[in-house]
Every structure is written in structure tokens, then in C-alpha cells.
Motif scaffolding. Sequence first.
Motif, PDB file in Angstrom:
ATOM      1  N   PHE A 144       0.816  -1.168   0.182  1.00 21.17           N
ATOM      2  CA  PHE A 144      -0.006   0.236   0.039  1.00 21.17           C
ATOM      3  C   PHE A 144       0.851   1.245  -0.039  1.00 21.17           C
ATOM      4  O   PHE A 144       0.369   2.443   0.271  1.00 21.17           O
ATOM      5  CB  PHE A 144      -0.909   0.190   1.106  1.00 21.17           C
ATOM      6  N   LEU A 188      -5.113   4.554   3.528  1.00 20.44           N
ATOM      7  CA  LEU A 188      -5.172   3.155   3.231  1.00 20.44           C
ATOM      8  C   LEU A 188      -6.562   2.715   2.359  1.00 20.44           C
ATOM      9  O   LEU A 188      -6.351   1.839   1.481  1.00 20.44           O
ATOM     10  CB  LEU A 188      -5.155   2.654   4.620  1.00 20.44           C
ATOM     11  N   THR A 189      -7.342   3.114   2.745  1.00 18.42           N
ATOM     12  CA  THR A 189      -8.742   2.886   2.066  1.00 18.42           C
ATOM     13  C   THR A 189      -8.841   3.351   0.525  1.00 18.42           C
ATOM     14  O   THR A 189      -9.065   2.458  -0.403  1.00 18.42           O
ATOM     15  CB  THR A 189      -9.905   3.396   2.694  1.00 18.42           C
ATOM     16  N   TYR A 241      -6.270   1.054  -1.172  1.00 20.30           N
ATOM     17  CA  TYR A 241      -7.108  -0.506  -1.233  1.00 20.30           C
ATOM     18  C   TYR A 241      -8.061  -0.662  -2.495  1.00 20.30           C
ATOM     19  O   TYR A 241      -8.146  -1.292  -3.276  1.00 20.30           O
ATOM     20  CB  TYR A 241      -7.732  -0.654   0.010  1.00 20.30           C
ATOM     21  N   TYR A 301      -5.194  -5.336   3.402  1.00 18.63           N
ATOM     22  CA  TYR A 301      -6.224  -4.167   4.194  1.00 18.63           C
ATOM     23  C   TYR A 301      -6.868  -4.650   5.457  1.00 18.63           C
ATOM     24  O   TYR A 301      -7.097  -3.729   6.238  1.00 18.63           O
ATOM     25  CB  TYR A 301      -7.454  -3.981   2.875  1.00 18.63           C
ATOM     26  N   LYS A 323      -6.081  -2.088   8.465  1.00 16.59           N
ATOM     27  CA  LYS A 323      -7.134  -1.217   9.032  1.00 16.59           C
ATOM     28  C   LYS A 323      -7.454  -1.409  10.305  1.00 16.59           C
ATOM     29  O   LYS A 323      -7.907  -0.507  11.118  1.00 16.59           O
ATOM     30  CB  LYS A 323      -8.572  -1.427   7.946  1.00 16.59           C
TER      31      LYS A 323
END
Length: 176
Positions: A7, A20-21, A24, A58, A62
Motif C-alpha cells: 500500500f 489506506l482505504t 485499497y 487491507y 485497517k
Amino acid sequence: MDYFKLFDLSEDFFIDISDLTEIYQEKQRLYHPDRFASADDKEKLSALQMATEINAAYQTLKDPLTRAGYLLQCKGIDVQNEALTLKDNKFLTHQFELREKIDSLQTNRNLSHEDLLVELTILVQQIDVEQRNLKNELFTAVDYSNWENAADSLRKLKYYERLLGLIDDFEEKLAS
């Protein structure tokens, strides 16, 4: 595969979840199996494996606790080694007492169904407070790169998770 590198994140506990999202979702679009519908079997399999790895990375990064465990693993620290936690007699005695409390509630024939649920709720609230304190210890230890203390806190949190699992199982039995 290094989840942080996947990532494009630095190997750090404190990460921006929105970044991160976003990354992803972008990677999921790139490797979504539908994009490889007309590809050969090898490419389809490769895309599916990559999509699976992206999902696993992920899910790991997360959540703060799984991220801490993964970071400790990256640092070469075995968070599964509960033998190290077994040296903390005070903690283990407390765990034993909590487990005994659950067992006594399961075998208690003098309490009504409602009273049992109240007792379980009180026990869950107590465990929640203790977990919060351990999480704070974990996050502080990680913040100061005190990896051994972080691992110890994470191991202890797993004991509480097992206790909560026992309580959940008991509550399900009561509900049926």
C-alpha cells in the motif's frame, strides 16, 4: 508480501486509514477478476491471488490490533508465544478468576435467566475496561517502539478475547 509496501505506506503503526482505504480501492479496481475475464487462465489466477492478497493486507492494516500484531511480526517478535505471558502471575491469576466466574455462572441454578444476563453484562463491562487499558498500553508501547511491551499487551488482549468468546457462547445457549 509486505503489506505496508503493497500500500506504499511506511512501516508504522500510525497510518492514515483514509489513505489506506483509497489505495485499497484503487488496487482492487486494478486486480478485480472481472477485468481479467478475457485473459488466459494463468492471468486470471494471478489477478485472483493478487486481489486476495490485497484484501488480506487491507483487513490486517485497517484494524489497530491486527496492524500492531503484523508490525510486531515484521519486527521479528513472536506475538503467538504465550509462554512469555505465563510469567505474569498476577495477570494469569486474574484470568483464572474471570474464567471461574464464567464457569460458576454456567452452572448456577439459583439465578434467573435475567439475573444471569445481568451478571454477564457486568462481567463484559469489566473486561471491556481492562481491554481498553491494555489497548492504551499497547498503543503507548508501539508509539515508543517498545516492541516487547507491545507484544505482551497484545498477547494479554488475546486472553480477554477468548473470555469474551466463552461469554458469547454462554449467551447463545441462554438465548436458545
